[in-house]
Design a protein around this motif. Structure first.
Motif, PDB file in Angstrom:
ATOM      1  N   ILE A   1     -17.621   7.054  27.820  1.00 35.19           N
ATOM      2  CA  ILE A   1     -16.408   7.859  27.948  1.00 35.19           C
ATOM      3  C   ILE A   1     -15.360   7.054  28.717  1.00 35.19           C
ATOM      4  O   ILE A   1     -15.688   6.338  29.667  1.00 35.19           O
ATOM      5  CB  ILE A   1     -16.696   9.211  28.655  1.00 35.19           C
ATOM      6  N   SER A   2     -14.121   7.153  28.278  1.00 29.80           N
ATOM      7  CA  SER A   2     -13.052   6.463  28.995  1.00 29.80           C
ATOM      8  C   SER A   2     -12.606   7.312  30.186  1.00 29.80           C
ATOM      9  O   SER A   2     -12.825   8.525  30.215  1.00 29.80           O
ATOM     10  CB  SER A   2     -11.854   6.211  28.071  1.00 29.80           C
ATOM     11  N   GLN A   3     -11.977   6.669  31.146  1.00 34.18           N
ATOM     12  CA  GLN A   3     -11.477   7.376  32.320  1.00 34.18           C
ATOM     13  C   GLN A   3     -10.481   8.452  31.894  1.00 34.18           C
ATOM     14  O   GLN A   3     -10.507   9.575  32.400  1.00 34.18           O
ATOM     15  CB  GLN A   3     -10.826   6.386  33.285  1.00 34.18           C
ATOM     16  N   ARG A   4      -9.622   8.123  30.935  1.00 40.51           N
ATOM     17  CA  ARG A   4      -8.624   9.076  30.441  1.00 40.51           C
ATOM     18  C   ARG A   4      -9.282  10.290  29.785  1.00 40.51           C
ATOM     19  O   ARG A   4      -8.893  11.424  30.030  1.00 40.51           O
ATOM     20  CB  ARG A   4      -7.706   8.354  29.445  1.00 40.51           C
ATOM     21  N   MET A   5     -10.304  10.056  28.947  1.00 46.54           N
ATOM     22  CA  MET A   5     -10.974  11.155  28.254  1.00 46.54           C
ATOM     23  C   MET A   5     -11.743  12.026  29.250  1.00 46.54           C
ATOM     24  O   MET A   5     -11.754  13.257  29.123  1.00 46.54           O
ATOM     25  CB  MET A   5     -11.919  10.615  27.183  1.00 46.54           C
ATOM     26  N   LEU A   6     -12.363  11.411  30.251  1.00 54.82           N
ATOM     27  CA  LEU A   6     -13.061  12.177  31.268  1.00 54.82           C
ATOM     28  C   LEU A   6     -12.078  13.062  32.025  1.00 54.82           C
ATOM     29  O   LEU A   6     -12.329  14.247  32.246  1.00 54.82           O
ATOM     30  CB  LEU A   6     -13.807  11.250  32.232  1.00 54.82           C
ATOM     31  N   THR A   7     -10.940  12.505  32.395  1.00 53.10           N
ATOM     32  CA  THR A   7      -9.914  13.277  33.101  1.00 53.10           C
ATOM     33  C   THR A   7      -9.438  14.454  32.256  1.00 53.10           C
ATOM     34  O   THR A   7      -9.370  15.584  32.736  1.00 53.10           O
ATOM     35  CB  THR A   7      -8.717  12.375  33.469  1.00 53.10           C
ATOM     36  N   GLN A   8      -9.114  14.197  30.989  1.00 56.21           N
ATOM     37  CA  GLN A   8      -8.635  15.259  30.105  1.00 56.21           C
ATOM     38  C   GLN A   8      -9.677  16.355  29.921  1.00 56.21           C
ATOM     39  O   GLN A   8      -9.359  17.546  29.957  1.00 56.21           O
ATOM     40  CB  GLN A   8      -8.264  14.689  28.735  1.00 56.21           C
ATOM     41  N   THR A   9     -10.926  15.956  29.726  1.00 57.03           N
ATOM     42  CA  THR A   9     -11.986  16.940  29.481  1.00 57.03           C
ATOM     43  C   THR A   9     -12.272  17.754  30.728  1.00 57.03           C
ATOM     44  O   THR A   9     -12.455  18.978  30.647  1.00 57.03           O
ATOM     45  CB  THR A   9     -13.260  16.239  28.968  1.00 57.03           C
ATOM     46  N   LEU A  10     -12.290  17.105  31.888  1.00 55.77           N
ATOM     47  CA  LEU A  10     -12.493  17.843  33.134  1.00 55.77           C
ATOM     48  C   LEU A  10     -11.363  18.842  33.371  1.00 55.77           C
ATOM     49  O   LEU A  10     -11.603  19.976  33.782  1.00 55.77           O
ATOM     50  CB  LEU A  10     -12.618  16.882  34.322  1.00 55.77           C
ATOM     51  N   ARG A  11     -10.130  18.430  33.098  1.00 58.22           N
ATOM     52  CA  ARG A  11      -8.992  19.340  33.258  1.00 58.22           C
ATOM     53  C   ARG A  11      -9.124  20.546  32.336  1.00 58.22           C
ATOM     54  O   ARG A  11      -8.826  21.678  32.723  1.00 58.22           O
ATOM     55  CB  ARG A  11      -7.683  18.611  32.985  1.00 58.22           C
ATOM     56  N   SER A  12      -9.550  20.299  31.119  1.00 58.66           N
ATOM     57  CA  SER A  12      -9.731  21.383  30.151  1.00 58.66           C
ATOM     58  C   SER A  12     -10.843  22.338  30.601  1.00 58.66           C
ATOM     59  O   SER A  12     -10.686  23.563  30.545  1.00 58.66           O
ATOM     60  CB  SER A  12     -10.053  20.795  28.775  1.00 58.66           C
TER      61      SER A  12
ATOM     62  N   LEU B   1     -21.650  16.835  27.301  1.00 60.40           N
ATOM     63  CA  LEU B   1     -22.260  15.828  28.186  1.00 60.40           C
ATOM     64  C   LEU B   1     -21.847  16.043  29.639  1.00 60.40           C
ATOM     65  O   LEU B   1     -22.667  15.896  30.556  1.00 60.40           O
ATOM     66  CB  LEU B   1     -21.883  14.417  27.723  1.00 60.40           C
ATOM     67  N   ILE B   2     -20.596  16.394  29.861  1.00 61.47           N
ATOM     68  CA  ILE B   2     -20.134  16.650  31.232  1.00 61.47           C
ATOM     69  C   ILE B   2     -20.835  17.871  31.807  1.00 61.47           C
ATOM     70  O   ILE B   2     -21.315  17.842  32.947  1.00 61.47           O
ATOM     71  CB  ILE B   2     -18.600  16.801  31.264  1.00 61.47           C
ATOM     72  N   LEU B   3     -20.926  18.936  31.032  1.00 53.51           N
ATOM     73  CA  LEU B   3     -21.633  20.139  31.502  1.00 53.51           C
ATOM     74  C   LEU B   3     -23.096  19.824  31.797  1.00 53.51           C
ATOM     75  O   LEU B   3     -23.649  20.307  32.787  1.00 53.51           O
ATOM     76  CB  LEU B   3     -21.510  21.262  30.471  1.00 53.51           C
ATOM     77  N   ALA B   4     -23.709  19.020  30.948  1.00 48.36           N
ATOM     78  CA  ALA B   4     -25.109  18.637  31.181  1.00 48.36           C
ATOM     79  C   ALA B   4     -25.242  17.866  32.491  1.00 48.36           C
ATOM     80  O   ALA B   4     -26.170  18.126  33.276  1.00 48.36           O
ATOM     81  CB  ALA B   4     -25.630  17.806  30.014  1.00 48.36           C
ATOM     82  N   HIS B   5     -24.334  16.932  32.767  1.00 52.76           N
ATOM     83  CA  HIS B   5     -24.380  16.186  34.029  1.00 52.76           C
ATOM     84  C   HIS B   5     -24.187  17.120  35.225  1.00 52.76           C
ATOM     85  O   HIS B   5     -24.885  17.000  36.236  1.00 52.76           O
ATOM     86  CB  HIS B   5     -23.317  15.089  34.046  1.00 52.76           C
ATOM     87  N   LEU B   6     -23.230  18.027  35.104  1.00 47.68           N
ATOM     88  CA  LEU B   6     -22.949  18.927  36.222  1.00 47.68           C
ATOM     89  C   LEU B   6     -24.031  19.989  36.396  1.00 47.68           C
ATOM     90  O   LEU B   6     -24.083  20.644  37.435  1.00 47.68           O
ATOM     91  CB  LEU B   6     -21.576  19.583  36.043  1.00 47.68           C
TER      92      LEU B   6
END
Length: 138
Positions: A58-69, A36-41
């Motif tokens: 998505i929670s703020q924490r999960m978004l942060t973790q996934t973006l970092r990954s 979903l993040i890749l699709a948005h970007l």
């Protein structure tokens, strides 16, 4: 027919972490949140808050973790602009851009098959509920 894994590679190799050369790569981009993040970007650069609002479950924490990954894997770039408060933007890297045709194909497949999958899920759930009711009645 789409390209497939070479028939010379035994399927069991994918289940052995130490032997599968692509397992860690696939695990980094698979799943709901990275896709979903890749699709948005894929539509361009977005601020953290835009991503958070664009993916409401998505929670703020999960978004942060996934973006970092995704950043660690070299698929997403993070840009910090010095301001008050600091502005943080994310965009796909060149490598991330090469993943877009796959993400878009998967999204298209999902759109084309969603109704049939939902019907199959409903039929399976109904059959299991009937089976459970029959066991309870016996």
């Amino acid at each position: 027919m789409p390209n497939r894994v070479s028939p010379n590679i035994a399927p069991s190799i994918f289940y052995k972490t130490d032997l599968c050369p692509i397992r860690s790569v696939i695990s980094g981009v698979s799943g709901k949140w990275p896709l979903l993040i890749l699709a948005h970007l894929s539509f361009g650069q977005h601020r953290f808050s835009e991503l958070l609002n664009g993916i409401p479950d998505i929670s703020q924490r999960m978004l942060t973790q996934t973006l970092r990954s995704l950043e660690r894997d070299g698929l997403v770039e993070r840009h910090v602009t010095a301001s008050i408060p600091p502005r943080v933007d994310y965009q796909l890297t060149e490598r991330g851009q090469t993943l877009l045709p796959i993400v878009q194909s998967l999204m298209q497949w999902g759109l084309e098959n969603r109704k049939d999958i939902e019907a199959d899920q409903e039929a399976t759930d109904l059959a299991k509920a009937r089976e459970a009711a029959q066991k309870d009645a016996a």
